[in-house]
Motif scaffolding. Structure first.
Motif, PDB file in Angstrom:
ATOM      1  N   UNK A 101       0.765  -1.061  -0.004  1.00  0.00           N
ATOM      2  CA  UNK A 101      -0.023  -0.227   0.047  1.00  0.00           C
ATOM      3  C   UNK A 101       0.922   1.241   0.024  1.00  0.00           C
ATOM      4  N   UNK A 102       1.977   1.183   0.749  1.00  0.00           N
ATOM      5  CA  UNK A 102       2.991   2.393   0.986  1.00  0.00           C
ATOM      6  C   UNK A 102       3.350   2.815  -0.442  1.00  0.00           C
ATOM      7  N   UNK A 103       3.913   1.345  -1.234  1.00  0.00           N
ATOM      8  CA  UNK A 103       4.433   1.754  -2.557  1.00  0.00           C
ATOM      9  C   UNK A 103       3.504   2.337  -3.616  1.00  0.00           C
ATOM     10  N   UNK A 104       2.181   1.592  -3.529  1.00  0.00           N
ATOM     11  CA  UNK A 104       1.218   2.325  -4.594  1.00  0.00           C
ATOM     12  C   UNK A 104       0.968   3.552  -4.166  1.00  0.00           C
ATOM     13  N   UNK A 105       0.896   4.056  -2.845  1.00  0.00           N
ATOM     14  CA  UNK A 105       0.841   5.378  -2.676  1.00  0.00           C
ATOM     15  C   UNK A 105       1.827   6.344  -3.186  1.00  0.00           C
ATOM     16  N   UNK A 106       2.972   5.756  -3.102  1.00  0.00           N
ATOM     17  CA  UNK A 106       4.286   6.478  -3.560  1.00  0.00           C
ATOM     18  C   UNK A 106       4.139   6.540  -4.986  1.00  0.00           C
ATOM     19  N   UNK A 107       3.816   5.506  -5.862  1.00  0.00           N
ATOM     20  CA  UNK A 107       3.575   5.343  -7.230  1.00  0.00           C
ATOM     21  C   UNK A 107       2.569   6.202  -7.584  1.00  0.00           C
ATOM     22  N   UNK A 108       1.384   6.374  -7.062  1.00  0.00           N
ATOM     23  CA  UNK A 108       0.168   7.210  -7.386  1.00  0.00           C
ATOM     24  C   UNK A 108       0.580   8.690  -7.411  1.00  0.00           C
ATOM     25  N   UNK A 109       1.419   8.991  -6.327  1.00  0.00           N
ATOM     26  CA  UNK A 109       2.005  10.669  -6.209  1.00  0.00           C
ATOM     27  C   UNK A 109       2.980  10.800  -7.619  1.00  0.00           C
ATOM     28  N   UNK A 110       3.994   9.720  -7.890  1.00  0.00           N
ATOM     29  CA  UNK A 110       4.739   9.986  -8.747  1.00  0.00           C
ATOM     30  C   UNK A 110       4.184  10.063 -10.091  1.00  0.00           C
ATOM     31  N   UNK A 111       3.092   9.219 -10.425  1.00  0.00           N
ATOM     32  CA  UNK A 111       2.384   9.128 -11.716  1.00  0.00           C
ATOM     33  C   UNK A 111       1.603  10.713 -11.954  1.00  0.00           C
ATOM     34  N   UNK A 112       1.085  10.949 -10.642  1.00  0.00           N
ATOM     35  CA  UNK A 112       0.361  12.322 -10.755  1.00  0.00           C
ATOM     36  C   UNK A 112       1.339  13.588 -11.039  1.00  0.00           C
ATOM     37  N   UNK A 113       2.572  13.547 -10.546  1.00  0.00           N
ATOM     38  CA  UNK A 113       3.645  14.637 -10.793  1.00  0.00           C
ATOM     39  C   UNK A 113       3.885  14.545 -12.139  1.00  0.00           C
ATOM     40  N   UNK A 114       4.218  13.076 -12.550  1.00  0.00           N
ATOM     41  CA  UNK A 114       4.721  13.064 -13.983  1.00  0.00           C
ATOM     42  C   UNK A 114       3.744  13.438 -15.131  1.00  0.00           C
TER      43      UNK A 114
END
Length: 327
Positions: free
Chosen positions: A239-252
């Motif tokens: 869940x923590x990794x998915x949260x990080x990936x969610x933030x990264x993809x939104x920034x990208x």
């Protein structure tokens, strides 16, 4: 002359088709008084036979045959029934999809019934079937310990999927600044869909695993009660990794939109410069193109004077834009 009745000749009977007996699909392993039964996508008849053999509740049988069942844990005096979801890659739609694992846990049995083949479960079952020492070590510590290893292999299998998503995000970031911003839009959309699908699978799983951790203790020896903490921690790491990936993809996505907007701004700036430069030149040619007499009308000197004036205006405008750093 009356026609004679037609003689009916008996037709030769077709040889009876030989139907080969259907091999049972249910696979079982036994050791130390513990039975592990595994079956992929059970039919209604197969599930009914298992329910009669192990004494399942009728509602559990309905849940096994249901195609859409949320993750949950039901506790009975004789056994536990749990429904868990795990991500699998569906080649038909080329996206992540949720695979359902129905499992029954009792003091002397573990039954795993995935709705599609889950490779970690199939491989672990095969290793236990071929390796006697492994089967002895897993079966000798009870059904709860065996279930822990099944779930541990399933969660270990999920980490490479997260790693692939991370590699895709790194690749998108590299492509974004190499002049492929328009193509990156599709890649970002695909990765966002994968992250959303993964989050939809893991989010309800977290609470279900906490409930399972508390209720599976009666099938574990005291020295092994902490093992399921590792499973819950794995779900939290997902869940923590998915949260990080969610933030990264939104920034990208925001950065890519900024890159595209900046590129469009550059194009509009160049087009604006051309328009502004051509405007006075068009004005000059329009004035001297009128059907009126002017000094030097009809002479070569006037032609060169007008052309020279246009060149001077062009040079002055370009110099001014350069001075303002608009070019």
């Amino acid at each position: 002359m009356p026609s004679l009745p037609r003689i009916k000749r008996p037709r030769p009977r077709a040889a009876a088709e030989v139907v080969a007996p259907r091999e049972p699909r249910l696979a079982e392993l036994d050791a130390h008084g513990l039975t592990w039964a595994h079956l992929d996508a059970p039919t209604a008849d197969e599930a009914a036979q298992l329910a009669e053999r192990f004494g399942w509740h009728p509602l559990d049988l309905e849940d096994v045959l249901s195609k859409r069942q949320r993750p949950k844990v039901d506790e009975y005096p004789e056994y536990l029934f749990a429904v868990l979801h795990f991500p699998v890659y569906d080649k038909a739609i080329q996206r992540l999809n949720a695979a359902e694992l129905d499992l029954f846990l009792g003091p002397n049995f573990l039954i795993t019934l995935p709705n599609v083949e889950l490779l970690p479960v199939t491989r672990l079952f095969g290793r236990c079937q071929d390796d006697v020492e492994l089967r002895e070590s897993l079966f000798s510590k009870g059904s709860g310990y065996l279930l822990y290893h099944v779930l541990d292999d399933l969660f270990d299998y999920c980490f490479p999927i997260l790693d692939k998503i991370g590699h895709k995000l790194d690749s998108i970031e590299d492509d974004m600044f190499e002049g492929r911003a328009e193509e990156v839009v599709r890649d970002i959309s695909n990765v966002k869909q994968e992250i959303i699908s993964y989050r939809k699978i893991i989010k309800p799983e977290r609470s279900t695993l906490r409930v399972l951790e508390g209720r599976v203790q009666r099938f574990l020896p005291e020295e092994l009660e902490l093992y399921f903490d590792d499973i819950v921690d794995a779900a939290e790491r997902f869940w923590d990794l998915l949260d990080n990936y969610k933030e990264v993809v939104e920034v990208l996505e925001q950065t890519n939109e900024s890159v595209i907007s900046h590129r469009q701004h550059d194009i509009l700036r160049i087009l604006t410069v051309f328009s502004v430069v051509l405007l006075p030149l068009t004005l000059i040619t329009g004035i001297f193109g009128m059907n009126v007499k002017f000094p030097g009308f009809g002479t070569y000197q006037a032609w060169w004077a007008i052309l020279g004036g246009m060149v001077l205006v062009l040079g002055a405008l370009l110099g001014f834009f350069r001075y303002k750093r608009w070019l």
